[in-house]
Write a protein that holds these residues in place. Structure first.
Motif, mmCIF file in Angstrom:
data_model
loop_
_atom_site.group_PDB
_atom_site.id
_atom_site.type_symbol
_atom_site.label_atom_id
_atom_site.label_comp_id
_atom_site.label_asym_id
_atom_site.label_seq_id
_atom_site.Cartn_x
_atom_site.Cartn_y
_atom_site.Cartn_z
ATOM 1 N N GLN A 267 7.357 9.291 -2.331
ATOM 2 C CA GLN A 267 6.474 7.769 -2.207
ATOM 3 C C GLN A 267 6.080 7.781 -0.698
ATOM 4 O OE1 GLN A 267 9.302 4.997 -3.456
ATOM 5 N NE2 GLN A 267 8.538 4.939 -5.443
ATOM 6 N N PHE A 268 6.938 7.904 0.165
ATOM 7 C CA PHE A 268 6.466 7.767 1.579
ATOM 8 C C PHE A 268 5.342 8.756 2.023
ATOM 9 C CE2 PHE A 268 7.111 8.180 6.415
ATOM 10 C CZ PHE A 268 6.498 6.988 6.487
ATOM 11 N N ASP A 269 5.514 9.867 1.641
ATOM 12 C CA ASP A 269 4.542 10.924 1.766
ATOM 13 C C ASP A 269 3.101 10.581 1.033
ATOM 14 O OD1 ASP A 269 3.496 13.598 2.545
ATOM 15 O OD2 ASP A 269 3.670 13.895 0.248
ATOM 16 N N ALA A 270 2.991 10.080 -0.226
ATOM 17 C CA ALA A 270 1.873 9.555 -0.561
ATOM 18 C C ALA A 270 1.371 8.618 0.015
ATOM 19 C CB ALA A 270 2.387 9.402 -2.276
ATOM 20 N N ALA A 271 2.196 7.673 0.676
ATOM 21 C CA ALA A 271 1.851 6.251 1.186
ATOM 22 C C ALA A 271 0.964 6.673 2.415
ATOM 23 C CB ALA A 271 2.788 5.413 1.441
ATOM 24 N N VAL A 272 1.516 7.640 3.255
ATOM 25 C CA VAL A 272 1.203 8.055 4.439
ATOM 26 C C VAL A 272 -0.296 8.597 4.546
ATOM 27 C CG1 VAL A 272 1.513 9.692 6.400
ATOM 28 C CG2 VAL A 272 3.249 8.314 5.772
#
Length: 475
Positions: A267-272
């Motif tokens: 999720q963090f990868d997609a957000a960044v």
């Protein structure tokens, strides 16, 4: 009896000796006319050279269904080309005010032309000027020549923002596809609504940050490296792509730390990736907008400079014309010219031929740039002097020799381009600038020069009627 000094003030008699002037006085016939009297009509053969001693005359030339008028003040002379070439007078000559004139009969004119070399030279110079003005349609040629030269510079100026706009749009096309993937990844990884709200706020808070100079570049590189390592440690894919964009917009690890703790790695990868793509696209849109605005500004300045789609006369603020001229001549200024504007904004608007007056500013700025060899300072100063608006162009170049200054406004004058003298504008350019200011607007134009620079001073009446457009000298 006509005074010899008065005759010497007439340009074609300037270099005659006292003996020749006395002979001239004995052979001319003095007479007076009233305002409105017609001395010659267009197409008539002149029986002698007309000398205006006191008063004001006007020539009216009928062409293509329109009348083109030019005014002349004493002292002046009319009909030199007609006498030399035995051709009809090309305009109607009328007295604007009660005037005193003299006529030199054709026989006496030809005797003086053949036997007096100073007079022959001056008559030949007037003849050359008149023929060239006739062939080139006067100011139209000067305007086209100036616009042609400006076109090359404008093309260069337009190329830079156009290229930036093209690059930005091309980059945006690729980034849109990546943004779509990032948006799908947010949904596919079920990023919570609260996190999406935080991402929106993060994007809204941060704009592009400027890193200036060598120290700024090093600082930015270090920041990108640190953030890239931090993202990699949190399993963000391709952190080297996202880190430069985030740093450029002032986003550090502290801004992302809460999200990193609240979200899973995917999720963090997609957000960044989504944040980086949105910020990058926003920056590209801003760059494209700047390029488009620059193109729009240049086109607007050129339209204003040429007074496109407007009548020949306009009521203008002369400062707008000067600024438009500087804008369309940006390519000249970039060579190393610093321009200082010292404007008196209290000057009233003037009723003038705007596009022609801009040609004067163009000629004077070109002369200053060429005199300084493209490197130096130009001060443009405006002020009020009685009933006149005064515009001064002051450069810090090496100056113009005194013997050259006195001839600058003569048609086709050339001194072989001596050192420290501008190569362009000495002949036809400044002569036409003189005609626009003096004959078209009833003003004055002067040049003063020394070792510390040159000043061109243009004075324009604040309230007056100006002559109709297009003129061809008939004297």
């Amino acid at each position: 009896m006509i005074e010899l000094d008065r005759l010497r003030e007439v340009s074609v008699f300037r270099d005659l000796t006292d003996d020749r002037l006395q002979w001239l006085r004995a052979n001319i016939v003095e007479f007076c006319v009233n305002a409105g009297d017609v001395l010659l009509r267009q197409g008539e053969l002149s029986t002698g050279l007309l000398i205006l001693l006191d008063g004001e005359l006007a020539t009216t030339r009928r062409e293509d269904g329109q009348d083109y008028v030019e005014r002349f003040h004493a002292p002046d002379v009319f009909g030199t080309p007609c006498m030399v070439a035995s051709i009809p007078f090309p305009a109607t000559l009328t007295a604007i005010a009660d005037s005193r004139l003299a006529r030199l009969p054709e026989v006496a004119f030809r005797e003086l032309f053949v036997t007096c070399s100073p007079f022959g030279r001056m008559a030949a110079r007037v003849m050359t000027d008149w023929l060239t003005a006739l062939e080139t349609a006067g100011l139209n040629r000067a305007k086209l020549a100036a616009l042609g030269k400006l076109a090359a510079g404008l093309a260069h100026e337009l190329n830079n923002p156009a290229a930036a706009l093209t690059r930005a749009l091309d980059h945006m096309r690729g980034e849109l596809a990546v943004l779509e993937e990032s948006a799908l990844a947010l949904g596919g990884n079920a990023v919570p609504r609260e996190a999406v709200t935080q991402l929106g706020a993060l994007v809204s808070r941060h704009g592009p940050q400027a890193f200036m100079g060598a120290a700024g570049s090093l600082e930015r590189s270090d920041a990108e490296s640190r953030l890239g390592d931090w993202l990699a440690a949190r399993r963000v894919a391709k952190p080297w792509l996202s880190a430069p964009v985030l740093v450029a917009h002032g986003i550090a690890s502290d801004d992302l730390d809460q999200l990193a703790n609240d979200l899973e790695a995917a999720q963090f990868d997609a957000a960044v990736n989504w944040v980086a793509r949105v910020l990058d696209l926003r920056a590209m849109v801003d760059e494209a907008m700047q390029g488009a605005l620059r193109i729009s500004d240049i086109v607007a300045a050129m339209k204003s400079y040429s007074f496109m789609d407007q009548g020949p006369q306009q009521e203008i603020d002369i400062h707008d014309g000067i600024d438009d001229t500087l804008t369309v001549m940006t390519h000249e200024m970039k060579r190393g010219i610093h321009v200082t504007r010292d404007y008196d904004r209290s000057l009233p608007r003037l009723q003038v031929y705007g596009s022609e007056l801009n040609q004067v500013w163009t000629r004077l700025i070109e002369n200053a740039v060429e005199a300084m060899d493209g490197h130096g300072s130009i001060t443009i100063r405006t002020r009020r002097d009685g009933h006149c608006a005064v515009v001064e162009f002051i450069d810090d170049g090496p100056g113009i020799p005194p013997g050259v200054v006195t001839h600058l406004f003569e048609p086709f004058f050339t001194s072989g381009h001596p050192p420290n003298v501008p190569k362009e504008g000495l002949g036809l350019g400044l002569h036409i600038a003189y005609r626009i200011v003096v004959n078209r607007h009833g003003g004055t134009i002067q040049a003063q020069s020394g070792t510390r620079g040159t000043t061109f001073r243009v004075s324009l009446p604040l309230l007056r009627d100006v002559a109709p457009p297009n003129d061809v000298s008939t004297h």
